[in-house]
Design a protein around this motif. Structure first.
Motif, PDB file in Angstrom:
ATOM      1  N   GLU A  21       1.747   9.279   8.919  1.00  0.00           N
ATOM      2  CA  GLU A  21       1.651  10.736   9.075  1.00  0.00           C
ATOM      3  C   GLU A  21       2.844  11.281   9.857  1.00  0.00           C
ATOM      4  N   ARG A  22       3.282  10.575  10.906  1.00  0.00           N
ATOM      5  CA  ARG A  22       4.458  11.004  11.665  1.00  0.00           C
ATOM      6  C   ARG A  22       5.707  10.988  10.801  1.00  0.00           C
ATOM      7  N   ALA A  23       5.754  10.072   9.829  1.00  0.00           N
ATOM      8  CA  ALA A  23       6.900   9.958   8.942  1.00  0.00           C
ATOM      9  C   ALA A  23       6.857  10.986   7.803  1.00  0.00           C
ATOM     10  N   GLY A  24       5.804  11.776   7.745  1.00  0.00           N
ATOM     11  CA  GLY A  24       5.713  12.821   6.729  1.00  0.00           C
ATOM     12  C   GLY A  24       4.754  12.520   5.595  1.00  0.00           C
ATOM     13  N   LEU A  45      -4.124   8.040   4.697  1.00  0.00           N
ATOM     14  CA  LEU A  45      -4.197   6.819   3.893  1.00  0.00           C
ATOM     15  C   LEU A  45      -5.629   6.364   3.677  1.00  0.00           C
ATOM     16  N   PHE A  46      -6.440   6.493   4.704  1.00  0.00           N
ATOM     17  CA  PHE A  46      -7.799   5.971   4.657  1.00  0.00           C
ATOM     18  C   PHE A  46      -8.771   7.101   4.941  1.00  0.00           C
ATOM     19  N   LEU A  79       0.823  -1.208   0.000  1.00  0.00           N
ATOM     20  CA  LEU A  79       0.000   0.000   0.000  1.00  0.00           C
ATOM     21  C   LEU A  79       0.862   1.265   0.000  1.00  0.00           C
ATOM     22  N   LEU A  80       1.915   1.249   0.815  1.00  0.00           N
ATOM     23  CA  LEU A  80       2.772   2.432   0.961  1.00  0.00           C
ATOM     24  C   LEU A  80       3.910   2.474  -0.056  1.00  0.00           C
ATOM     25  N   LEU A 135      -1.099   2.250  11.421  1.00  0.00           N
ATOM     26  CA  LEU A 135      -0.317   2.441  10.206  1.00  0.00           C
ATOM     27  C   LEU A 135      -0.448   3.876   9.705  1.00  0.00           C
ATOM     28  N   GLU A 136      -1.659   4.375   9.691  1.00  0.00           N
ATOM     29  CA  GLU A 136      -1.878   5.749   9.233  1.00  0.00           C
ATOM     30  C   GLU A 136      -1.187   6.747  10.155  1.00  0.00           C
TER      31      GLU A 136
END
Length: 84
Positions: free
Chosen positions: A59-62, A66-67, A19-20, A54-55
């Protein structure tokens, strides 16, 4: 099992990586470091990640959302009185 199905609450590392568009090892490292909360129910069992977690990690990773939320936030819903 489709990881984008609204009824599905968890996904495997491989599904999340697809997905990512990341390598699965990237997510495994984040899990081992404690950056990504997930569960593994046995030594050989797949690692399962909650969609919400996961979302949040993404988001923390930039990354972005996602959903889509199942309900709109209250501030976006107009009240009957707003229609004049």
């Amino acid at each position: 099992m489709d990881p984008l199905d609204k009824k599905t609450l968890t996904m495997t590392i491989d599904q999340a990586a697809g997905l990512l568009q990341l390598h699965p090892e990237t997510l495994r490292r984040a899990y081992r470091r404690g950056d990504l909360k997930a569960v593994q129910l046995g030594k050989r069992a797949p690692i399962l990640i909650a969609k919400r977690e996961l979302e949040s990690w993404w988001e923390r990773a930039g990354g972005g959302k996602l959903f889509y939320p199942s309900l709109r936030p209250r501030e976006l819903v107009r009240k009957r009185a707003d229609y004049g």
